[in-house]
Each structure stands twice: as structure tokens, then as C-alpha cells.
Design a protein around this motif. Structure first.
Motif, PDB file in Angstrom:
ATOM      1  N   ARG A   9       0.824  -1.194   0.000  1.00 42.99           N
ATOM      2  CA  ARG A   9       0.000   0.000   0.000  1.00 42.99           C
ATOM      3  C   ARG A   9       0.868   1.259   0.000  1.00 42.99           C
ATOM      4  O   ARG A   9       0.563   2.242  -0.693  1.00 42.99           O
ATOM      5  CB  ARG A   9      -0.930  -0.002   1.214  1.00 42.99           C
ATOM      6  CG  ARG A   9      -1.992   1.085   1.173  1.00 42.99           C
ATOM      7  CD  ARG A   9      -2.879   0.995   2.391  1.00 42.99           C
ATOM      8  NE  ARG A   9      -2.162   1.388   3.590  1.00 42.99           N
ATOM      9  CZ  ARG A   9      -2.650   1.278   4.821  1.00 42.99           C
ATOM     10  NH1 ARG A   9      -3.830   0.754   5.022  1.00 42.99           N
ATOM     11  NH2 ARG A   9      -1.937   1.670   5.864  1.00 42.99           N
ATOM     12  N   GLU A 195     -14.138   3.150   0.022  1.00 41.40           N
ATOM     13  CA  GLU A 195     -13.366   2.240   0.867  1.00 41.40           C
ATOM     14  C   GLU A 195     -11.864   2.450   0.696  1.00 41.40           C
ATOM     15  O   GLU A 195     -11.086   2.238   1.626  1.00 41.40           O
ATOM     16  CB  GLU A 195     -13.725   0.780   0.529  1.00 41.40           C
ATOM     17  CG  GLU A 195     -15.109   0.349   0.999  1.00 41.40           C
ATOM     18  CD  GLU A 195     -16.236   0.920   0.183  1.00 41.40           C
ATOM     19  OE1 GLU A 195     -17.384   0.960   0.681  1.00 41.40           O
ATOM     20  OE2 GLU A 195     -15.981   1.356  -0.974  1.00 41.40           O
ATOM     21  N   LYS A 201      -9.296  11.732   4.181  1.00 42.29           N
ATOM     22  CA  LYS A 201      -8.072  10.921   4.196  1.00 42.29           C
ATOM     23  C   LYS A 201      -7.134  11.401   3.102  1.00 42.29           C
ATOM     24  O   LYS A 201      -7.547  11.673   1.979  1.00 42.29           O
ATOM     25  CB  LYS A 201      -8.411   9.448   3.963  1.00 42.29           C
ATOM     26  CG  LYS A 201      -9.083   8.766   5.154  1.00 42.29           C
ATOM     27  CD  LYS A 201      -8.040   8.180   6.074  1.00 42.29           C
ATOM     28  CE  LYS A 201      -8.696   7.306   7.133  1.00 42.29           C
ATOM     29  NZ  LYS A 201      -7.695   6.657   7.996  1.00 42.29           N
ATOM     30  N   ASN A 205      -6.757   3.742   2.395  1.00 43.58           N
ATOM     31  CA  ASN A 205      -6.903   2.695   3.403  1.00 43.58           C
ATOM     32  C   ASN A 205      -6.451   1.338   2.883  1.00 43.58           C
ATOM     33  O   ASN A 205      -6.068   0.461   3.652  1.00 43.58           O
ATOM     34  CB  ASN A 205      -8.378   2.580   3.824  1.00 43.58           C
ATOM     35  CG  ASN A 205      -8.837   3.769   4.632  1.00 43.58           C
ATOM     36  OD1 ASN A 205      -8.055   4.384   5.341  1.00 43.58           O
ATOM     37  ND2 ASN A 205     -10.104   4.107   4.515  1.00 43.58           N
ATOM     38  N   MET A 206      -6.567   1.157   1.579  1.00 42.48           N
ATOM     39  CA  MET A 206      -6.340  -0.155   1.004  1.00 42.48           C
ATOM     40  C   MET A 206      -6.101  -0.039  -0.494  1.00 42.48           C
ATOM     41  O   MET A 206      -6.242   1.020  -1.078  1.00 42.48           O
ATOM     42  CB  MET A 206      -7.572  -1.046   1.238  1.00 42.48           C
ATOM     43  CG  MET A 206      -8.849  -0.427   0.684  1.00 42.48           C
ATOM     44  SD  MET A 206     -10.362  -1.346   0.999  1.00 42.48           S
ATOM     45  CE  MET A 206     -10.157  -2.703  -0.144  1.00 42.48           C
TER      46      MET A 206
END
Length: 242
Positions: A9, A195, A201, A205-206
Motif C-alpha cells: 500500500r 473504501e 483521508k 486505506n487499502m
């Protein structure tokens, strides 16, 4: 496994930021010069923007699935109504939707050095969400671009990115223009970007997949604005629940 995922990531995040900076500052500056010299016309500019969208999405390690419930006619103009989940919506839709289009964008983006000049050069339409008069002017400009330049136009009818992942209430301005100018609406569901990179942000996150669901066009004839809003809202919401 967790450490490995964090490492991958991190690599994808660095890669995406590097390519975003390089594509806007370096390539974008060259693009502006060529646009100013009229070497790049409107059609070429939109093809370059589409390539940019795929470039950024790929560099961020995002897999995009385009699900066509209906085929778009490249020779026809539409108002594309899309839900707004993330900053990633812009490169994903520009890069992977099978039609070239311009967008209505918040006026603050036009103040960003180089990036703002690029938006102007590709005929994007600034809108002040806090100023009703300005918003109406932006929507009139939308109709003008569709008629004169034969472009489709993308609109986020929620007005801003969702904070919860849920579909927010739609503003009616874009639907009014579609109705008045008899422009068909195509609902598009964006699923998965929230997501990966939700509002607030800076880092994802992913690493994940994003679905773009293209629904059947909505004929605006013999329909009231509220009916159009309900039809488009329900189709986009259906895609989010699948």
C-alpha cells in the motif's frame, strides 16, 4: 501478511503521488503550451485527459471494472450523473468511461497553480456551491458547451463527496438543465472508491477494485424534474447495494 500489505500500500501511495505530481506539473505544463499554440484541439485534449485518468488510477494500483448495463453512443451528448465517493472518482471516471466528457468542478480547484489552468484549457466549468447565482450561470454554461462543442458533461448531483459512503440528497440544478434543454441523463454508479480513499483521508486505506456501472439513459421528455431525480437516485443507489 499485514506487514506485506502495508508495504505494498505504501509503494502504491508513493507511486500515485509521484505520478500525480509529474503528470500535472511537468506534463501539464507542456500540455498548456501546446494548447496555447493550438497544436492540441478540444478533442485531442479530452483524449489526453482520458489517458491521464488511466495513468493515475493504474499508478495507484486500482483495478477498474466497467459494467455496461447500456452502451453509450459516442456521437450523442449526455449529462452524466454520478455519485461522489472520493477524490479518486475523477481519474477513474475520466479514464475508464467509454465516452469523453468535461465536468463541472468547484471553483476552488481553478485557483490551484497549473492544475487550475489545465481545467480551464479543457473547458471545465467552475461552480461556486455557496453562490446560487453563480451556480445557475455554471449550469447555463453547461448547456452551451453541450450544444456548441458537442461534449457530454459530468455532474456530481450530491454536490460534494459523501462523508459516510451513503448516497446523499441530490441537488436539482443539473436535472433542470437536462429537462429544459432536452438532454438525456445517464446515471453512473461509482462503487469502491470510498473504501479506498474516503473524504478526509490523504492516504488510501487499502488497494482495491472500483466498479463503474453505466445505466440506461433516462429520456427527460414527459417527466418532471422530481421524477428525474428519483429515477437517477434509485438507479445509482441500486448499484451501490449490489
Amino acid at each position: 501478511m499485514k506487514t506485506r500489505n502495508i508495504f505494498i500500500r505504501s509503494i502504491c501511495t508513493f507511486n500515485a503521488f509521484f505520478h500525480l505530481f509529474f503528470s500535472i506539473v511537468i506534463v501539464g505544463s507542456v500540455f498548456l503550451i501546446f494548447r496555447w499554440l493550438k497544436i492540441i484541439n478540444d478533442k485531442m485534449a479530452l483524449e489526453i485527459v482520458s489517458f491521464w485518468g488511466r495513468w493515475i488510477a493504474t499508478s495507484a494500483c486500482i483495478k477498474v471494472n466497467v459494467i455496461e448495463r447500456s452502451k453509450l453512443d459516442p456521437n450523442k451528448q449526455y449529462i452524466l450523473m454520478m455519485n461522489h465517493q472520493s477524490m479518486l472518482d475523477i481519474p477513474v471516471t475520466l479514464g475508464y468511461l467509454p465516452i469523453r466528457f468535461v465536468m463541472i468542478a468547484k471553483k476552488e480547484l481553478f485557483s490551484i497553480p497549473i492544475f487550475g489552468q489545465i481545467l480551464k484549457a479543457i473547458n471545465y466549468i467552475p461552480i461556486d456551491r455557496e453562490n446560487t447565482k453563480n451556480a445557475l450561470e455554471a449550469l447555463k454554461q453547461t448547456a452551451k458547451i453541450i450544444k456548441e462543442k458537442k461534449f457530454s458533461v459530468g455532474i456530481y448531483p450530491e454536490g460534494t463527496r459523501t462523508k459516510t459512503g451513503q448516497l446523499s440528497r441530490f441537488k436539482k440544478g443539473g436535472f433542470v438543465i437536462a429537462k429544459e434543454e432536452n438532454i438525456p441523463i445517464v446515471p453512473i454508479t461509482i462503487k469502491g472508491n470510498f473504501e479506498i480513499l474516503p473524504k478526509g483521508k490523504l492516504f488510501p486505506n487499502m488497494i482495491g477494485e472500483v466498479d463503474l456501472i453505466i445505466w440506461e439513459e433516462v429520456d427527460v421528455k414527459d417527466k418532471e424534474v422530481e421524477d428525474l431525480i428519483n429515477i437517477v437516485y434509485n438507479r445509482i443507489e441500486q448499484g451501490l447495494k449490489e
